[in-house]
Scaffold this active site. Structure first.
Site, PDB file in Angstrom:
ATOM      1  CB  ILE A   1       0.297   5.425   4.102  1.00 60.99           C
ATOM      2  CG1 ILE A   1      -0.054   4.255   4.005  1.00 60.99           C
ATOM      3  CG2 ILE A   1       0.057   6.553   4.900  1.00 60.99           C
ATOM      4  CD1 ILE A   1       0.503   3.425   5.521  1.00 60.99           C
TER       5      ILE A   1
ATOM      6  CG  ASP B   1      14.752  -0.781  12.950  1.00 58.71           C
ATOM      7  OD1 ASP B   1      15.715  -0.447  14.103  1.00 58.71           O
ATOM      8  OD2 ASP B   1      15.031  -0.494  11.919  1.00 58.71           O
TER       9      ASP B   1
ATOM     10  CD  GLU C   1      -2.949   0.889   2.968  1.00 55.73           C
ATOM     11  OE1 GLU C   1      -3.350   2.161   3.079  1.00 55.73           O
ATOM     12  OE2 GLU C   1      -2.172   0.327   3.681  1.00 55.73           O
TER      13      GLU C   1
END
Length: 330
Positions: A131, A234, A129
């Protein structure tokens, strides 16, 4: 270090990140599918399962040092694509499984992974996706709250670890399922990095002192219960952003199930403030001894930076080890 746009490394480094798109079904708790090769498997997927009929433009997104990234603009919306010409699909498969696990908690926004596959000329790719990021950085209070909600929602009955090994930066991250957190963290996090430093640099001092710490660190976990929860793994400033509506977005994970406090191991490179921690601990109360363990979780990432980037990070890692050896009187 350098600022980048989305996900140019599998789990990045005191370096940022982008993504938005239509909803595609992500199969729950299944190993991420790796597609069969074609001459152009990325275009093939976008024009079939991606529901697009036309790719209007492919735009590079620069800044990464491990992977290449492109935005594919189509009549079905944009897609974010990362490629690596030398590493097979396993790296991106680990990333996709982590993104999928976080997505399924329905708590904090992450880019939704769609497909992982091999490139016909060697290497691999991941389609996800796209964004669109907003201008402002993520709201600290909202980030803290949603991260705590993800930790509460993402539980594992298998113990500590993950279904696959993945990477932290470009360093292998071993996620063998383990029932005991102290054992897992000592062997697969600190122990692995210490052995890497010894093998790579011949650094027997940090290895031997670090192993003394590993053997004695159980005292830092007295009187607390540790439940495995889903970690991004992370979480530094380059892997945190917000979408156009201001909702926090986290990306480029190195996911596994571990102690929630380990999520703050990159806080020295994340910019978490009081508002973040206050909101987090309203959802997940602070455990006794939190402050004593904070540097222990930073140590893993300092050691990894030492192994990835060289001696500039050694003194920070060594200082943490020496401080703990004094504290524990060993």
């Amino acid at each position: 270090m350098v600022a980048i746009q989305l996900g140019l490394a599998p789990a990045s480094y005191c370096y940022p990140s982008i993504l938005f798109l239509p909803r595609f079904r992500f199969l729950k708790r299944r190993r991420f599918a790796v597609v069969a090769m074609s001459n152009d498997p990325i275009t093939e997927w976008i024009l079939s399962e991606g529901k697009a009929t036309q790719i209007k433009r492919i735009s590079p997104i620069g800044g990464g040092c491990i992977n290449r990234a492109n935005r594919y603009e189509t009549d079905a919306g944009p897609f974010f694509v990362k490629t690596n010409r030398s590493i097979g699909p396993s790296m991106f498969e680990g990333e996709a499984l982590g993104l999928g696990a976080m997505y399924e908690t329905e708590t904090i926004r992450v880019p939704r992974p769609f497909k992982v596959g091999a490139l016909p000329t060697g290497g691999s790719y991941i389609i996800m996706e796209y964004i669109e990021f907003g201008a402002a950085r993520s709201n600290q209070s909202e980030l803290g709250r949603k991260l705590a909600e993800m930790h509460k929602a993402g539980k594992s009955a298998k113990g500590f670890g993950f279904d696959v090994d993945n990477t932290i930066g470009s360093t292998p991250q071993i996620n063998t399922w383990t029932s005991d957190w102290i054992e897992f963290y000592g062997e697969h996090r600190l122990g692995y990095q210490l052995k890497l430093a010894s093998d790579q640099y011949g650094d027997s001092t940090i290895y031997q002192k670090g192993q003394r710490l590993v053997k004695n660190m159980a005292a830092l976990f007295e009187n607390i219960v540790i439940e495995p929860c889903l970690l991004h793994g992370d979480l530094w400033s380059g892997n945190i952003s917000s979408d156009k509506s201001g909702e926090p977005v986290i990306l480029d994970p190195a996911c596994y199930y571990g102690h929630s406090e380990a999520e703050f191991g990159m806080s020295w490179c994340a910019g978490f403030g009081g508002a973040f921690y206050n909101a987090y601990f309203e959802v997940t109360p602070k455990q006794a001894g939190f402050e004593k363990r904070r540097d222990l979780y930073m140590l893993y990432h300092y050691l990894n930076h030492y192994n990835l980037f060289g001696s500039g990070y050694r003194s920070s890692a060594m200082s943490i080890i020496d401080d703990y050896l004094r504290l524990l009187n060993v």
